[in-house]
Design a protein around this motif. Structure first.
Motif, PDB file in Angstrom:
ATOM      1  N   TYR A 325     -30.327  12.108  38.638  1.00 17.22           N
ATOM      2  CA  TYR A 325     -30.112  10.687  38.965  1.00 17.22           C
ATOM      3  C   TYR A 325     -31.265   9.848  38.427  1.00 17.22           C
ATOM      4  N   ASP A 326     -30.931   8.606  38.004  1.00 16.53           N
ATOM      5  CA  ASP A 326     -32.015   7.678  37.663  1.00 16.53           C
ATOM      6  C   ASP A 326     -32.480   6.982  38.949  1.00 16.53           C
ATOM      7  N   THR A 327     -33.530   6.159  38.847  1.00 19.24           N
ATOM      8  CA  THR A 327     -34.117   5.587  40.072  1.00 19.24           C
ATOM      9  C   THR A 327     -33.136   4.641  40.777  1.00 19.24           C
ATOM     10  N   ALA A 328     -32.308   3.923  40.015  1.00 19.89           N
ATOM     11  CA  ALA A 328     -31.350   3.004  40.657  1.00 19.89           C
ATOM     12  C   ALA A 328     -30.342   3.792  41.492  1.00 19.89           C
ATOM     13  N   PRO A 334     -28.342   9.231  50.112  1.00 18.55           N
ATOM     14  CA  PRO A 334     -28.968   9.506  51.408  1.00 18.55           C
ATOM     15  C   PRO A 334     -30.022  10.608  51.283  1.00 18.55           C
ATOM     16  N   MET A 335     -31.256  10.263  51.604  1.00 18.96           N
ATOM     17  CA  MET A 335     -32.369  11.227  51.505  1.00 18.96           C
ATOM     18  C   MET A 335     -33.169  11.188  52.814  1.00 18.96           C
ATOM     19  N   PRO A 336     -33.652  12.330  53.301  1.00 22.66           N
ATOM     20  CA  PRO A 336     -34.498  12.328  54.503  1.00 22.66           C
ATOM     21  C   PRO A 336     -35.769  11.518  54.248  1.00 22.66           C
ATOM     22  N   SER A 337     -36.352  10.978  55.318  1.00 24.78           N
ATOM     23  CA  SER A 337     -37.502  10.081  55.136  1.00 24.78           C
ATOM     24  C   SER A 337     -38.696  10.751  54.439  1.00 24.78           C
ATOM     25  N   PRO A 338     -39.034  12.033  54.695  1.00 23.26           N
ATOM     26  CA  PRO A 338     -40.161  12.598  53.927  1.00 23.26           C
ATOM     27  C   PRO A 338     -39.866  12.676  52.438  1.00 23.26           C
ATOM     28  N   GLN A 339     -38.586  12.890  52.092  1.00 27.78           N
ATOM     29  CA  GLN A 339     -38.218  12.932  50.673  1.00 27.78           C
ATOM     30  C   GLN A 339     -38.335  11.537  50.052  1.00 27.78           C
ATOM     31  N   ARG A 340     -38.004  10.502  50.824  1.00 26.29           N
ATOM     32  CA  ARG A 340     -38.188   9.128  50.338  1.00 26.29           C
ATOM     33  C   ARG A 340     -39.674   8.868  50.055  1.00 26.29           C
ATOM     34  N   ARG A 341     -40.526   9.382  50.949  1.00 25.88           N
ATOM     35  CA  ARG A 341     -41.970   9.156  50.751  1.00 25.88           C
ATOM     36  C   ARG A 341     -42.470   9.932  49.540  1.00 25.88           C
ATOM     37  N   ILE A 342     -41.894  11.108  49.305  1.00 28.75           N
ATOM     38  CA  ILE A 342     -42.256  11.884  48.111  1.00 28.75           C
ATOM     39  C   ILE A 342     -41.855  11.101  46.855  1.00 28.75           C
ATOM     40  N   LEU A 343     -40.647  10.536  46.878  1.00 29.47           N
ATOM     41  CA  LEU A 343     -40.191   9.751  45.728  1.00 29.47           C
ATOM     42  C   LEU A 343     -41.137   8.575  45.476  1.00 29.47           C
ATOM     43  N   LEU A 345     -44.283   8.355  46.263  1.00 28.70           N
ATOM     44  CA  LEU A 345     -45.545   8.889  45.725  1.00 28.70           C
ATOM     45  C   LEU A 345     -45.439   9.099  44.220  1.00 28.70           C
ATOM     46  N   ILE A 346     -44.321   9.701  43.813  1.00 32.19           N
ATOM     47  CA  ILE A 346     -44.149  10.006  42.390  1.00 32.19           C
ATOM     48  C   ILE A 346     -43.961   8.721  41.573  1.00 32.19           C
ATOM     49  N   LEU A 347     -43.152   7.797  42.085  1.00 32.18           N
ATOM     50  CA  LEU A 347     -42.935   6.539  41.347  1.00 32.18           C
ATOM     51  C   LEU A 347     -44.240   5.773  41.184  1.00 32.18           C
ATOM     52  N   ASN A 348     -45.071   5.793  42.242  1.00 26.43           N
ATOM     53  CA  ASN A 348     -46.385   5.137  42.145  1.00 26.43           C
ATOM     54  C   ASN A 348     -47.227   5.787  41.060  1.00 26.43           C
ATOM     55  N   GLN A 349     -47.210   7.129  41.014  1.00 24.22           N
ATOM     56  CA  GLN A 349     -48.018   7.828  40.016  1.00 24.22           C
ATOM     57  C   GLN A 349     -47.516   7.573  38.601  1.00 24.22           C
ATOM     58  N   LEU A 350     -46.208   7.366  38.489  1.00 23.70           N
ATOM     59  CA  LEU A 350     -45.644   7.086  37.160  1.00 23.70           C
ATOM     60  C   LEU A 350     -45.750   5.608  36.796  1.00 23.70           C
ATOM     61  N   GLY A 351     -46.214   4.805  37.749  1.00 24.49           N
ATOM     62  CA  GLY A 351     -46.319   3.368  37.490  1.00 24.49           C
ATOM     63  C   GLY A 351     -44.968   2.692  37.458  1.00 24.49           C
ATOM     64  N   LEU A 352     -43.973   3.287  38.135  1.00 21.69           N
ATOM     65  CA  LEU A 352     -42.623   2.705  38.170  1.00 21.69           C
ATOM     66  C   LEU A 352     -42.428   1.951  39.479  1.00 21.69           C
ATOM     67  N   PRO A 353     -41.558   0.903  39.494  1.00 21.68           N
ATOM     68  CA  PRO A 353     -41.334   0.179  40.746  1.00 21.68           C
ATOM     69  C   PRO A 353     -40.641   1.080  41.766  1.00 21.68           C
ATOM     70  N   THR A 354     -41.057   0.959  43.026  1.00 24.37           N
ATOM     71  CA  THR A 354     -40.387   1.736  44.076  1.00 24.37           C
ATOM     72  C   THR A 354     -39.127   0.986  44.484  1.00 24.37           C
ATOM     73  N   THR A 355     -38.088   1.751  44.774  1.00 24.93           N
ATOM     74  CA  THR A 355     -36.812   1.115  45.118  1.00 24.93           C
ATOM     75  C   THR A 355     -36.480   1.442  46.560  1.00 24.93           C
ATOM     76  N   ASP A 356     -36.180   0.397  47.323  1.00 29.63           N
ATOM     77  CA  ASP A 356     -35.774   0.623  48.708  1.00 29.63           C
ATOM     78  C   ASP A 356     -34.314   1.011  48.729  1.00 29.63           C
ATOM     79  N   PRO A 357     -33.921   1.837  49.741  1.00 26.37           N
ATOM     80  CA  PRO A 357     -32.511   2.209  49.820  1.00 26.37           C
ATOM     81  C   PRO A 357     -31.645   0.962  49.948  1.00 26.37           C
ATOM     82  N   SER A 358     -30.477   0.975  49.281  1.00 24.06           N
ATOM     83  CA  SER A 358     -29.590  -0.183  49.385  1.00 24.06           C
ATOM     84  C   SER A 358     -28.614   0.050  50.516  1.00 24.06           C
TER      85      SER A 358
END
Ligand code: SF4
Length: 358
Positions: A325-328, A334-343, A345-358
């Protein structure tokens, strides 16, 4: 003057009609304006009661509003796809509640909306407390409720220093005997509201309490000792490893199998920690590529304290054992909250915008 400790088991405590009236008058003037208190729709009250289980009111309010906008009727929920329902619920935790709510809505579609406690008890996911709460609040049924707030209020009012099941049973007896039958829903909510806002676990505001004069704990200087504290729960520490595979801007995930925590939701490959730098189970699942440690995410659920070591895998190819899947698209999954936090973390490290669940 410090009063002698009351002998708990000999106390027969009840709220007289006058004191009950004082509690209801206090509730009428002081209750919080919560969105589900503006409706008598049993479905809306049912949703609020399920969401409020083990979750704070302030957390539930925006979830309830979003849920009711998305699934305004029991029919709209019953016909919804489970993945869409989980997606709206994600972040609230305890996902079994969400699945049972969906199963319950389908049951209601087949059998009709219950009208009393016995009827509600037939609905999947509805237990004694919830059945009584819905029936009394939305349908005016004379049924008492006991939740953690009511139990604490009872223990202090009656000076009952019993623990666990014994205290719980005594609180139920007391609630049955003292129910204000002409306004059962308001009465139940008044007791719960008193526990949530005045008779709080720490530093209760006894000076603002409408039952101060009738409270055994207050009169006997035992407010801080009641309810009796249970022995501390043993904390279980767990450690897990998660790999976040990425290939050409897409992330590799898998669906969590049935029978596991968060079943049916989506996660980056995760295993219990093993003493290998590159665990073979994760390598087989994710395929070849360049691995880099990203950080540790910590998560608590019930008595478990989980440390999750997160590594980022730049994959040579896409493993066909994963879904990509792409970030959009991830924002809708549906992802558990620790997995959302992992995502995140990774997006921050890649310098990509974080996306909130829609
Ligand atoms: S007087 Fe204090 S301890 Fe007693 S019920 Fe009221 S808030 Fe709770």
């Amino acid at each position: 003057m410090r009063l002698r400790r009351a002998t708990t088991l000999s106390l027969k405590f009840s709220i007289s009609g006058k004191d009950g009236g004082a509690l209801l008058a206090w509730y009428d003037q002081n209750r919080r304006e919560l969105p589900w208190r503006k409706t008598q729709d049993p479905y809306a009250v049912w949703v609020s009661e399920i969401m409020l289980q083990q979750t704070q009111v302030s957390t539930v309010v925006p979830y309830w509003e979003r849920w009711m906008q998305t699934f305004p009727t029991v029919e709209s929920l019953a016909s919804a796809d489970e993945q869409d329902v989980l997606s709206i619920w994600q972040g609230l935790g305890y996902y079994r509640r969400c699945r049972m709510l969906l199963a319950g809505s389908r049951w209601v579609l087949d059998h009709g909306m219950p009208i009393d406690v016995e009827g509600w008890l037939c609905v999947p996911g509805v237990g004694q407390y919830t059945a009584r709460a819905i029936a009394s609040i939305a349908q005016g049924v004379a049924a008492p409720v006991v939740d953690g707030n009511v139990e604490r209020v009872y223990a202090r009012l009656a000076g009952d220093d019993r623990l666990g099941k014994e205290l719980h049973a005594a609180a139920w007896d007391w609630a049955h005997q003292n129910l204000f039958a002409s306004r059962p829903g308001d009465w139940n909510q008044a007791l719960m509201e008193l526990g949530a806002t005045v008779c709080t676990p720490n530093r209760p505001a006894c000076g603002s309490c409408p039952l101060e004069d009738r409270c055994v704990a207050r009169q006997s200087w035992r407010v801080d000792d009641l309810p009796t504290k249970p022995p501390k729960m043993r904390v279980v520490k767990l450690r897990q490893s998660v790999w976040v595979p990425i290939h050409q801007g897409q992330f590799g995930l898998r669906q969590i199998p049935a029978g596991q925590w968060w079943e049916g939701m989506w996660e980056f490959p995760r295993i219990d920690w093993v003493a290998e730098t590159e665990p073979s189970e994760l390598r087989e699942l994710c395929g070849g590529g360049w691995l880099e440690y990203s950080g540790t995410v910590r998560h608590s659920v019930t008595c478990h304290r989980i440390a999750i070591d997160v590594s980022f895998l730049r994959c040579d190819d896409r493993s066909d054992r994963l879904h990509w899947y792409d970030t959009a698209s991830l924002a809708k999954l549906p992802m558990p909250s620790p997995q959302r936090r992992i995502l995140k973390l990774i997006l921050n490290q890649l310098g990509l915008p974080t996306t909130d669940p829609s």
